[in-house]
Scaffold this motif. Structure first.
Motif, mmCIF file in Angstrom:
data_model
loop_
_atom_site.group_PDB
_atom_site.id
_atom_site.type_symbol
_atom_site.label_atom_id
_atom_site.label_comp_id
_atom_site.label_asym_id
_atom_site.label_seq_id
_atom_site.Cartn_x
_atom_site.Cartn_y
_atom_site.Cartn_z
ATOM 1 N N UNK A 171 -80.085 132.484 -105.557
ATOM 2 C CA UNK A 171 -79.683 133.518 -104.405
ATOM 3 C C UNK A 171 -79.775 132.489 -103.098
ATOM 4 N N UNK A 172 -78.915 133.193 -102.213
ATOM 5 C CA UNK A 172 -78.672 132.468 -100.974
ATOM 6 C C UNK A 172 -78.993 133.504 -99.813
ATOM 7 N N UNK A 173 -79.144 132.787 -98.663
ATOM 8 C CA UNK A 173 -79.390 133.824 -97.472
ATOM 9 C C UNK A 173 -77.971 134.337 -96.927
ATOM 10 N N UNK A 174 -76.823 133.572 -97.816
ATOM 11 C CA UNK A 174 -75.457 134.334 -97.310
ATOM 12 C C UNK A 174 -75.268 135.579 -98.293
ATOM 13 N N UNK A 175 -76.301 135.993 -98.818
ATOM 14 C CA UNK A 175 -76.344 137.214 -99.570
ATOM 15 C C UNK A 175 -75.125 137.247 -100.830
ATOM 16 N N UNK A 176 -75.091 135.932 -101.348
ATOM 17 C CA UNK A 176 -74.496 135.741 -102.565
ATOM 18 C C UNK A 176 -75.479 135.202 -103.804
ATOM 19 N N UNK A 215 -78.914 128.565 -96.548
ATOM 20 C CA UNK A 215 -79.909 128.225 -97.472
ATOM 21 C C UNK A 215 -80.059 128.892 -98.914
ATOM 22 N N UNK A 216 -80.453 128.158 -99.841
ATOM 23 C CA UNK A 216 -80.714 128.716 -101.033
ATOM 24 C C UNK A 216 -82.306 129.269 -101.132
ATOM 25 N N UNK A 233 -79.783 141.356 -97.341
ATOM 26 C CA UNK A 233 -81.327 141.133 -97.880
ATOM 27 C C UNK A 233 -81.646 142.022 -99.180
ATOM 28 N N UNK A 234 -80.480 141.940 -99.715
ATOM 29 C CA UNK A 234 -80.715 142.666 -101.258
ATOM 30 C C UNK A 234 -81.066 141.782 -102.302
ATOM 31 N N UNK A 235 -80.905 140.269 -102.078
ATOM 32 C CA UNK A 235 -81.237 139.456 -103.424
ATOM 33 C C UNK A 235 -82.078 138.414 -102.629
ATOM 34 N N UNK A 236 -83.254 138.270 -102.820
ATOM 35 C CA UNK A 236 -84.372 137.204 -102.287
ATOM 36 C C UNK A 236 -84.568 136.342 -103.630
ATOM 37 N N UNK A 237 -85.721 136.517 -103.867
ATOM 38 C CA UNK A 237 -86.184 135.971 -105.426
ATOM 39 C C UNK A 237 -85.314 136.556 -106.566
ATOM 40 N N UNK A 238 -84.971 135.646 -107.546
ATOM 41 C CA UNK A 238 -84.274 135.890 -108.740
ATOM 42 C C UNK A 238 -84.652 135.312 -109.934
#
Length: 246
Positions: free
Chosen positions: A18-23, A2-3, A44-49
């Protein structure tokens, strides 16, 4: 997978997600949506961008309370701002590029001065998670929305709460400041299925739209500040002319 979050550069040329796949992925909107870069973030390093105003960096919020800054050119992490280890659900840059702010699950808002690499203010007042943050065009006013049904307007220079806007009857999921500074408007949307346009100077609601049949998760202005678009769990996008526009 999910995005989670999407942002577009000020010039409209690039989009980041950002996506739940950590990319973290960046695309070129002017070249048939070509994928320009994929940045692999730690779990869990990238949530909102959000893009920096000059489009050269992105900032991401994280589950562990850090704001990470990545270089668009190299894809490398160039800075990290640390808070109190509470999940940051939202992140935003000031239009002048001086500040980056993150909103946490415990209601706190952290404002960092990018020029000095220091915490400028810890803003309090919300009792529940801060879902969304937006700076007004003057870069001196920060607006936040929260699950406590309130919108707060902060004076960033002095680190003070200037006003509280109430009227939503459920979680306020997103706020967006009108880019036309002369109008002093902010749009909001929430779980109550409503979209509201506020006058920041008068601290009052200018108009309320009730056209969605489910939660309204996102709202954004066009570059001229004359129209807004909203997205909802009812699987629709809806466009509106703002107050005073044809």
């Amino acid at each position: 997978m999910g995005v989670i979050s999407v942002d577009v550069t000020k010039d409209g040329r690039r989009v980041v997600a950002t996506s739940i796949d950590s990319h973290i992925r960046i695309w070129d909107l002017e070249n048939n949506g070509e994928l320009l870069k994929t940045i692999t973030a730690a779990p869990i390093e990238a949530w909102a961008v959000t893009f920096s105003p000059d489009g050269e960096h992105i900032a991401t919020s994280s589950h562990n309370g850090d704001i990470h800054i990545f270089s668009i050119e190299t894809g490398e992490k160039v800075n990290t701002f640390t808070t109190k280890e509470k999940f940051l659900l939202s992140v935003t840059y000031s239009p002048d590029g001086k500040y980056v702010a993150g909103g946490a699950e415990d209601g706190a808002i952290y404002v960092f001065n990018i020029e000095t690499n220091q915490l400028a203010h810890t803003l309090t007042g919300h009792a529940m998670p801060v879902r969304s943050l937006t700076f007004a065009s003057d870069s001196k006013t920060l607006i936040s929305s929260s699950d406590d049904k309130c919108i707060h307007v902060y004076d960033v220079e002095h680190g003070q709460l200037a006003s509280t806007l109430t009227g939503h009857t459920d979680w306020v999921l997103c706020v967006a400041a009108n880019p036309d500074i002369s109008k002093q408007q902010v749009a909001s949307c929430g779980s109550d299925k409503r979209i509201k346009i506020w006058d920041l100077a008068l601290r009052t609601v200018l108009e309320t739209h009730e056209v969605h049949t489910d939660q309204v998760w996102g709202i954004a202005w066009n570059a001229e500040g004359t129209k807004i678009v909203s997205c909802s769990d009812d699987k629709s996008l809806k466009w509106y002319a703002s107050s005073g526009s044809s």
